[in-house]
Design a protein around this motif. Structure first.
Motif, PDB file in Angstrom:
ATOM      1  N   TYR A 192      -1.903  15.977   0.803  1.00 34.75           N
ATOM      2  CA  TYR A 192      -3.228  16.031   0.993  1.00 34.75           C
ATOM      3  C   TYR A 192      -2.775  14.476   2.176  1.00 34.75           C
ATOM      4  CZ  TYR A 192      -5.501  19.125  -0.917  1.00 34.75           C
ATOM      5  OH  TYR A 192      -5.798  20.447  -1.483  1.00 34.75           O
ATOM      6  N   ASN A 193      -1.869  13.756   1.855  1.00 31.02           N
ATOM      7  CA  ASN A 193      -1.593  13.263   2.907  1.00 31.02           C
ATOM      8  C   ASN A 193      -2.094  11.013   2.855  1.00 31.02           C
ATOM      9  OD1 ASN A 193       0.492  11.341   5.131  1.00 31.02           O
ATOM     10  ND2 ASN A 193      -1.856  11.768   6.628  1.00 31.02           N
ATOM     11  N   ILE A 194      -2.339  11.435   1.353  1.00 32.16           N
ATOM     12  CA  ILE A 194      -3.259   9.837   0.653  1.00 32.16           C
ATOM     13  C   ILE A 194      -1.926   8.726   0.510  1.00 32.16           C
ATOM     14  CG2 ILE A 194      -4.143   8.775  -0.922  1.00 32.16           C
ATOM     15  CD1 ILE A 194      -5.900  11.589   0.211  1.00 32.16           C
ATOM     16  N   LYS A 195      -2.678   7.891   1.256  1.00 29.66           N
ATOM     17  CA  LYS A 195      -1.755   6.603   1.169  1.00 29.66           C
ATOM     18  C   LYS A 195      -2.180   5.801   0.269  1.00 29.66           C
ATOM     19  CE  LYS A 195       0.601   8.223   5.138  1.00 29.66           C
ATOM     20  NZ  LYS A 195       1.582   8.719   5.036  1.00 29.66           N
ATOM     21  N   ARG A 196      -2.652   5.624  -0.045  1.00 34.03           N
ATOM     22  CA  ARG A 196      -2.691   4.309  -1.199  1.00 34.03           C
ATOM     23  C   ARG A 196      -4.307   5.163  -2.979  1.00 34.03           C
ATOM     24  NH1 ARG A 196      -6.530  -0.757   0.812  1.00 34.03           N
ATOM     25  NH2 ARG A 196      -8.080   0.412   2.099  1.00 34.03           N
ATOM     26  N   CYS A 197      -3.364   4.955  -3.846  1.00 33.04           N
ATOM     27  CA  CYS A 197      -3.770   5.839  -5.275  1.00 33.04           C
ATOM     28  C   CYS A 197      -3.786   4.284  -6.231  1.00 33.04           C
ATOM     29  CB  CYS A 197      -2.737   6.569  -5.704  1.00 33.04           C
ATOM     30  SG  CYS A 197      -3.346   7.180  -7.226  1.00 33.04           S
ATOM     31  N   TYR A 198      -5.006   3.911  -7.071  1.00 28.73           N
ATOM     32  CA  TYR A 198      -4.899   3.178  -8.173  1.00 28.73           C
ATOM     33  C   TYR A 198      -5.654   3.562  -8.878  1.00 28.73           C
ATOM     34  CZ  TYR A 198      -6.043   0.219  -3.991  1.00 28.73           C
ATOM     35  OH  TYR A 198      -5.748  -0.737  -2.588  1.00 28.73           O
ATOM     36  N   TYR A 199      -4.758   3.634 -10.503  1.00 28.26           N
ATOM     37  CA  TYR A 199      -5.099   4.010 -12.188  1.00 28.26           C
ATOM     38  C   TYR A 199      -5.192   2.777 -13.260  1.00 28.26           C
ATOM     39  CZ  TYR A 199       0.151   2.829 -12.147  1.00 28.26           C
ATOM     40  OH  TYR A 199       0.835   2.067 -11.857  1.00 28.26           O
ATOM     41  N   GLY A 200      -6.069   2.831 -14.204  1.00 27.13           N
ATOM     42  CA  GLY A 200      -5.914   2.319 -15.120  1.00 27.13           C
ATOM     43  C   GLY A 200      -4.933   2.734 -16.171  1.00 27.13           C
ATOM     44  N   HIS A 201      -5.733   2.211 -17.241  1.00 26.13           N
ATOM     45  CA  HIS A 201      -5.160   3.326 -18.384  1.00 26.13           C
ATOM     46  C   HIS A 201      -4.420   1.981 -19.606  1.00 26.13           C
ATOM     47  CE1 HIS A 201      -4.123   6.438 -21.753  1.00 26.13           C
ATOM     48  NE2 HIS A 201      -3.508   6.118 -21.904  1.00 26.13           N
ATOM     49  N   LEU A 202      -3.104   2.086 -18.606  1.00 24.50           N
ATOM     50  CA  LEU A 202      -2.619   0.592 -19.650  1.00 24.50           C
ATOM     51  C   LEU A 202      -2.795  -0.638 -20.450  1.00 24.50           C
ATOM     52  CD1 LEU A 202       0.511   1.777 -16.861  1.00 24.50           C
ATOM     53  CD2 LEU A 202       0.117   2.695 -19.438  1.00 24.50           C
ATOM     54  N   HIS A 203      -1.802  -0.616 -20.673  1.00 27.91           N
ATOM     55  CA  HIS A 203      -2.541  -2.190 -21.645  1.00 27.91           C
ATOM     56  C   HIS A 203      -1.728  -2.960 -22.654  1.00 27.91           C
ATOM     57  CE1 HIS A 203      -6.713  -0.958 -20.793  1.00 27.91           C
ATOM     58  NE2 HIS A 203      -6.503  -0.335 -21.552  1.00 27.91           N
ATOM     59  N   SER A 204      -1.648  -4.204 -22.396  1.00 24.50           N
ATOM     60  CA  SER A 204      -0.730  -5.149 -23.383  1.00 24.50           C
ATOM     61  C   SER A 204       0.867  -4.613 -23.303  1.00 24.50           C
ATOM     62  CB  SER A 204      -0.681  -4.457 -24.530  1.00 24.50           C
ATOM     63  OG  SER A 204      -0.177  -5.690 -25.641  1.00 24.50           O
ATOM     64  N   MET A 205       1.530  -4.314 -23.565  1.00 22.51           N
ATOM     65  CA  MET A 205       2.366  -4.528 -23.521  1.00 22.51           C
ATOM     66  C   MET A 205       3.575  -3.253 -22.463  1.00 22.51           C
ATOM     67  SD  MET A 205       4.826  -7.292 -25.107  1.00 22.51           S
ATOM     68  CE  MET A 205       6.070  -7.014 -24.560  1.00 22.51           C
ATOM     69  N   SER A 206       2.162  -2.109 -22.990  1.00 23.25           N
ATOM     70  CA  SER A 206       2.402  -0.820 -21.663  1.00 23.25           C
ATOM     71  C   SER A 206       1.965  -1.086 -20.247  1.00 23.25           C
ATOM     72  CB  SER A 206       1.472  -0.083 -22.273  1.00 23.25           C
ATOM     73  OG  SER A 206      -0.088   0.068 -22.079  1.00 23.25           O
ATOM     74  N   ILE A 207       1.230  -2.423 -20.078  1.00 22.58           N
ATOM     75  CA  ILE A 207       1.715  -2.921 -18.646  1.00 22.58           C
ATOM     76  C   ILE A 207       3.124  -3.242 -17.325  1.00 22.58           C
ATOM     77  CG2 ILE A 207       0.498  -4.928 -17.081  1.00 22.58           C
ATOM     78  CD1 ILE A 207      -1.995  -5.049 -19.104  1.00 22.58           C
ATOM     79  N   LYS A 208       3.508  -3.220 -17.971  1.00 17.99           N
ATOM     80  CA  LYS A 208       4.705  -3.380 -17.740  1.00 17.99           C
ATOM     81  C   LYS A 208       5.726  -1.751 -17.092  1.00 17.99           C
ATOM     82  CE  LYS A 208       7.818  -3.572 -22.030  1.00 17.99           C
ATOM     83  NZ  LYS A 208       8.670  -4.452 -23.015  1.00 17.99           N
TER      84      LYS A 208
END
Length: 235
Positions: A192-208
């Motif tokens: 669908y030719n998307i150019k920007r995507c944002y997401y969450g879910h990751l915290h603490s050590m999983s951020i890396k």
């Protein structure tokens, strides 16, 4: 008119669910977010909240969490997260907001939302386990993503607005890159030719473990609350 985002507020005004188990930086996180929000957001701005808004199990118990949100400036759009057990039907949730006079909140679910020169689309997403029930849920979320994107295209007819996609779960993970695999979520974004995507879910050590930056022509960014140091991101 600006768009901001921050995910994983994990509000618990009705529940006893301290987020400090993920680190001392979570202590007083509600006030950190409130302060930064009020410094940045104007009444005609939009804030997208990609999942894990409230720890409450039942919609009736989210009153204080929605009251917190309602008194902050801007229009708010919520997506479902894996811990949003209170989430029911969109009709029931909108009725709950109306009954409690919460006027500046709405939900993104099998839908899209037009704001200025942008159209917001997205879905919860799911972990990329290829077995059993996880595979079924993953396929269902891919279908929901397509429903949202098709609605975004419909809204964009005869216009030239950018479609921006939000997930709760990461649509791309490091093993995808290491194994030269393209997830079905990313494949759909490319289609669908998307150019920007944002997401969450990751915290603490999983951020890396977050995949950020441009891959396959898409710019990915983690926007979980602690991933942003509890500061809203302008997009």
């Amino acid at each position: 008119m600006s768009i901001y985002t921050i995910g994983d507020l994990h509000l618990s005004y009705h529940e006893d669910k301290p987020m400090s188990i993920f680190g001392d930086n979570w202590k007083g996180h509600e006030e950190k977010i409130r302060k930064n929000w009020k410094e940045k957001v104007k009444e005609n701005d939009l804030v997208v909240l990609p999942g894990d808004f409230s720890w409450s199990t039942y919609l009736k118990d989210t009153y204080e969490d929605f009251a917190y949100l309602n008194e902050l400036p801007g229009k708010k759009i919520l997506l479902k997260g894996n811990h949003d057990y209170w989430w029911t039907t969109v009709t029931s949730m909108r009725n709950f907001l109306k009954e409690n006079n919460f006027k500046n909140v709405d939900f993104l679910y099998n839908s899209a939302y037009q704001y200025g020169n942008y159209i917001i689309a997205g879905t919860r997403g799911w972990g990329q386990n290829e077995e059993g029930e996880d595979k079924k849920l993953l396929n269902r979320e891919i279908a929901r993503l397509e429903i949202s994107l098709k609605e975004a295209i419909r809204l964009n007819e005869n216009q030239d607005k950018e479609i921006i996609v939000f997930f709760h779960y990461p649509p791309i993970i490091k093993s995808n890159l290491l194994n030269n695999e393209i997830s079905e979520f990313v494949r759909t974004l490319m289609q669908y030719n998307i150019k920007r995507c944002y997401y969450g879910h990751l915290h603490s050590m999983s951020i890396k473990e977050a995949v950020e930056g441009q891959y396959y022509g898409i710019d990915f960014k983690l926007v979980s609350a602690d991933g942003l140091d509890f500061k809203l991101l302008k997009i």
